[in-house]
Design a protein around this motif. Structure first.
Motif, PDB file in Angstrom:
ATOM      1  N   UNK B  51      53.420  69.178 -31.804  1.00 15.97           N
ATOM      2  CA  UNK B  51      54.396  69.131 -32.893  1.00 15.97           C
ATOM      3  C   UNK B  51      55.531  70.148 -32.736  1.00 15.97           C
ATOM      4  N   UNK B  52      55.247  71.301 -32.134  1.00 10.99           N
ATOM      5  CA  UNK B  52      56.299  72.312 -32.013  1.00 10.99           C
ATOM      6  C   UNK B  52      56.839  72.392 -30.604  1.00 10.99           C
ATOM      7  N   UNK B  53      56.472  71.429 -29.783  1.00 13.21           N
ATOM      8  CA  UNK B  53      56.918  71.485 -28.391  1.00 13.21           C
ATOM      9  C   UNK B  53      55.815  72.029 -27.508  1.00 13.21           C
ATOM     10  N   UNK B  54      55.848  71.665 -26.255  1.00 16.73           N
ATOM     11  CA  UNK B  54      54.798  72.036 -25.312  1.00 16.73           C
ATOM     12  C   UNK B  54      55.443  72.419 -23.988  1.00 16.73           C
ATOM     13  N   UNK B  55      54.867  73.396 -23.320  1.00 20.79           N
ATOM     14  CA  UNK B  55      55.413  73.811 -22.025  1.00 20.79           C
ATOM     15  C   UNK B  55      55.133  72.766 -20.965  1.00 20.79           C
ATOM     16  N   UNK B  56      56.037  72.712 -20.032  1.00 22.94           N
ATOM     17  CA  UNK B  56      55.906  71.765 -18.932  1.00 22.94           C
ATOM     18  C   UNK B  56      54.572  71.934 -18.208  1.00 22.94           C
ATOM     19  N   UNK B  57      54.226  73.168 -17.930  1.00 27.68           N
ATOM     20  CA  UNK B  57      52.985  73.427 -17.209  1.00 27.68           C
ATOM     21  C   UNK B  57      51.780  72.874 -17.968  1.00 27.68           C
ATOM     22  N   UNK B  58      51.808  73.030 -19.282  1.00 29.63           N
ATOM     23  CA  UNK B  58      50.700  72.511 -20.085  1.00 29.63           C
ATOM     24  C   UNK B  58      50.666  70.982 -20.063  1.00 29.63           C
ATOM     25  N   UNK B  59      51.850  70.390 -20.153  1.00 30.08           N
ATOM     26  CA  UNK B  59      51.903  68.926 -20.088  1.00 30.08           C
ATOM     27  C   UNK B  59      51.315  68.441 -18.770  1.00 30.08           C
ATOM     28  N   UNK B  60      51.708  69.101 -17.705  1.00 31.20           N
ATOM     29  CA  UNK B  60      51.241  68.692 -16.376  1.00 31.20           C
ATOM     30  C   UNK B  60      49.723  68.796 -16.295  1.00 31.20           C
ATOM     31  N   UNK B  61      49.199  69.912 -16.785  1.00 29.65           N
ATOM     32  CA  UNK B  61      47.758  70.126 -16.695  1.00 29.65           C
ATOM     33  C   UNK B  61      47.001  69.059 -17.490  1.00 29.65           C
ATOM     34  N   UNK B  62      47.482  68.793 -18.707  1.00 31.89           N
ATOM     35  CA  UNK B  62      46.776  67.832 -19.539  1.00 31.89           C
ATOM     36  C   UNK B  62      46.894  66.407 -19.007  1.00 31.89           C
ATOM     37  N   UNK B  63      48.010  66.104 -18.382  1.00 32.23           N
ATOM     38  CA  UNK B  63      48.188  64.738 -17.889  1.00 32.23           C
ATOM     39  C   UNK B  63      47.634  64.583 -16.475  1.00 32.23           C
ATOM     40  N   UNK B  64      47.094  65.664 -15.938  1.00 34.86           N
ATOM     41  CA  UNK B  64      46.507  65.618 -14.599  1.00 34.86           C
ATOM     42  C   UNK B  64      47.531  65.271 -13.523  1.00 34.86           C
ATOM     43  N   UNK B  65      48.703  65.807 -13.647  1.00 41.50           N
ATOM     44  CA  UNK B  65      49.700  65.644 -12.575  1.00 41.50           C
ATOM     45  C   UNK B  65      50.247  67.030 -12.235  1.00 41.50           C
ATOM     46  N   UNK B  66      50.970  67.116 -11.129  1.00 46.26           N
ATOM     47  CA  UNK B  66      51.564  68.403 -10.764  1.00 46.26           C
ATOM     48  C   UNK B  66      52.727  68.692 -11.694  1.00 46.26           C
ATOM     49  N   UNK B  67      53.128  69.941 -11.743  1.00 53.75           N
ATOM     50  CA  UNK B  67      54.250  70.281 -12.623  1.00 53.75           C
ATOM     51  C   UNK B  67      55.539  69.667 -12.115  1.00 53.75           C
ATOM     52  N   UNK B  68      55.628  69.429 -10.821  1.00 50.79           N
ATOM     53  CA  UNK B  68      56.815  68.753 -10.293  1.00 50.79           C
ATOM     54  C   UNK B  68      56.932  67.345 -10.863  1.00 50.79           C
ATOM     55  N   UNK B  70      55.513  66.216 -13.573  1.00 47.78           N
ATOM     56  CA  UNK B  70      55.783  66.317 -15.005  1.00 47.78           C
ATOM     57  C   UNK B  70      57.263  66.613 -15.237  1.00 47.78           C
ATOM     58  N   UNK B  71      57.818  67.517 -14.430  1.00 45.83           N
ATOM     59  CA  UNK B  71      59.230  67.845 -14.581  1.00 45.83           C
ATOM     60  C   UNK B  71      60.118  66.642 -14.335  1.00 45.83           C
ATOM     61  N   UNK B  72      59.756  65.885 -13.336  1.00 47.02           N
ATOM     62  CA  UNK B  72      60.501  64.662 -13.005  1.00 47.02           C
ATOM     63  C   UNK B  72      60.492  63.687 -14.184  1.00 47.02           C
ATOM     64  N   UNK B  73      59.323  63.510 -14.772  1.00 44.87           N
ATOM     65  CA  UNK B  73      59.204  62.564 -15.885  1.00 44.87           C
ATOM     66  C   UNK B  73      59.925  63.076 -17.121  1.00 44.87           C
TER      67      UNK B  73
END
Lengths: 148, 148
Positions: B51-68, B70-73
DNA sequence: CCATTTTCGTCAGATCATCTGACCATTGTC
DNA sequence: GACAATGGTCAGATGATCTGACGAAAATGG
């Protein structure tokens, strides 16, 4: 995430976790056994090859990909020795994709792992709950699997 | 396939059908509503924005992809107006990915569709079986979701 | 039986998701 | 303040997927 401790997750997401967990277990075990050159996409095609071989078009349809994609993946599986293509005796245009020896080894191992993981899950849930889960999922499949 | 009419399917595969069905329903409905420029991969990232925003690194970890990845998406989601990046006030290196207005619209619609589909499933199974199914899946999650 | 249409599969080219490796800026630690 | 850890981006490669076009064989329909 930092919030929503008690969120009620949607049923489909709850279904997703075990499916993902099984796939991860499966590929880890296959890789450990030396079958480290099969990708998930190849696996999804290979898993649909019937006992006497299956046509490319059928594999594509069942795996929900185009026949071009299926053909590409079968090329790789063939190069890696998992499957072979033989002419379909009943149709000169078609070829049957069949499991080769190496493919049959993978399938046997995969079945074994699946049973092991399922046994773990059943142990966690208890026999009764596991049976209920299976029954509910089988009924749910009636409305969620168009290729049944 | 032409054989095995009575095969006992593995539990994970049975779990996969509803998950796939929901994804298909969801993307069909979103596309019909004009949100036809969001891909499944983007959706899997977007679905994890808090709800308040999420860091890229966290998104990547939760979605099981690399941060690169995640950044691309996130780049694409940002270009399409679904999300925005704002500096994280608590960490100068980090930026928070937040839902933009258009993103919130999609989320609202997606939630609605999810509830509708789940209601259909509950109607098919009956309330009692649906509740048992949910309970069993929640317990199964304990051993199948490492990011719980 | 031939002409047309359908089906099976491939070729060519493009796009998208994903990875590994290298790198920079900021933060936290000793 | 030096240095390791963390957040994120850049660059390049690979793999899965698609659309479109096509050739060959089969099925259909006079």
């Amino acid at each position: 995430m930092t919030e929503d401790p008690e969120e009620r997750q949607n049923l489909a997401l709850l279904c997703f976790y075990p499916a993902r967990a099984m796939e991860a277990r499966l590929y880890a075990a296959l890789a450990a056994a030396g079958f480290d050159d099969m990708t998930p996409a190849q696996g999804r095609i290979a898993a649909r090859i019937g006992p006497h071989g299956t046509r490319l078009t059928d594999l594509a349809e069942q795996a929900l990909v185009t026949k071009q994609t299926a053909g590409h993946l079968v090329d790789q599986l063939e190069r890696a020795g998992y499957v072979r293509r033989v002419p379909d005796p009943t149709d000169g245009r078609a070829r049957l994709v069949q499991m080769a020896e190496r493919g049959r080894e993978v399938v046997a191992l995969a079945r074994k792992i699946e049973h092991e993981v399922e046994a773990e899950w059943t142990a966690h849930l208890g026999d009764k709950t596991a049976a209920q889960l299976r029954a509910a999922l089988e009924r749910l499949r009636e409305v969620t699997d168009p290729y049944r």
